[in-house]
Each structure stands twice: as structure tokens, then as C-alpha cells.
Design a protein around this motif. Structure first.
Motif, PDB file in Angstrom:
ATOM      1  N   UNK A 198       7.282 -13.152   8.632  1.00 30.01           N
ATOM      2  CA  UNK A 198       5.884 -12.748   8.562  1.00 30.01           C
ATOM      3  C   UNK A 198       5.797 -11.367   7.916  1.00 30.01           C
ATOM      4  N   UNK A 199       4.642 -11.041   7.378  1.00 28.00           N
ATOM      5  CA  UNK A 199       4.430  -9.722   6.789  1.00 28.00           C
ATOM      6  C   UNK A 199       3.714  -8.814   7.791  1.00 28.00           C
ATOM      7  N   UNK A 200       3.808  -7.511   7.563  1.00 27.87           N
ATOM      8  CA  UNK A 200       3.085  -6.554   8.403  1.00 27.87           C
ATOM      9  C   UNK A 200       1.589  -6.825   8.306  1.00 27.87           C
ATOM     10  N   UNK A 201       1.121  -7.138   7.116  1.00 31.19           N
ATOM     11  CA  UNK A 201      -0.315  -7.404   6.928  1.00 31.19           C
ATOM     12  C   UNK A 201      -0.772  -8.602   7.765  1.00 31.19           C
ATOM     13  N   UNK A 202       0.041  -9.637   7.861  1.00 28.77           N
ATOM     14  CA  UNK A 202      -0.309 -10.791   8.697  1.00 28.77           C
ATOM     15  C   UNK A 202      -0.386 -10.389  10.165  1.00 28.77           C
TER      16      UNK A 202
END
Length: 90
Positions: free
Chosen positions: A41-45
Motif C-alpha cells: 500500500x502507499x502512504x497516500x492510500x
């Protein structure tokens, strides 16, 4: 692409990683927790999940500079649903 049940389990893991006040965790720490538990997962998610879930579940954030710290208010009742780990799917 992850399916809907993967997203639900990831978000449940995220909810469980948020500590009760006076402890708190930054968005980055929550991101690292998910990565450590096998979520790609990304930090933005994680930021999007936290923003959406906080409106539904009532945990809050406190921003210092550019860092958001998340926690459950001390007065919040404990919510526990056993057997909600991804490994318990079947």
C-alpha cells in the motif's frame, strides 16, 4: 489489484493499530505497520483510509507541523471483533 475483502481486512488491521490516548501513532507509523503485516500500500492510500474511517469510527488526529498523529479518545468504548485477521478468512 486487491479485491474488496482485502481492503476490508487491511482497514480492520489499520483500525486495530490506532492506539488509545494518550498514546498516538503517526500516519507513517501506521503505514509501516501495514507494510510489516504484508500489505502492499502507499502512504497516500493510508491517508485516505484514515480520513474516511475517522468519520465513521470516531478516532481523531492531532497535527504537529506536517505530521498527523492518530488515536482513539480515552472516552471511546472498546470495539473488538474476534477472528478478523486475514489468516482467519476461511
Amino acid at each position: 489489484m486487491a479485491n474488496h475483502s482485502d481492503q476490508v481486512y487491511r482497514q480492520w488491521q489499520l483500525l486495530r493499530a490506532i492506539p488509545r490516548a494518550p498514546q498516538r501513532r503517526s500516519t507513517r507509523e501506521l503505514y509501516e505497520h501495514l507494510r510489516h503485516n504484508g500489505y502492499d500500500i502507499t502512504v497516500r492510500s493510508v491517508q485516505r483510509d484514515l480520513a474516511a474511517l475517522s468519520t465513521q469510527f470516531g478516532f481523531v488526529d492531532e497535527t504537529q507541523g506536517r505530521t498527523a498523529y492518530w488515536y482513539w479518545p480515552e472516552s471511546f468504548r472498546v470495539l473488538d471483533v474476534p477472528g478478523m485477521d486475514p489468516k482467519d478468512k476461511g
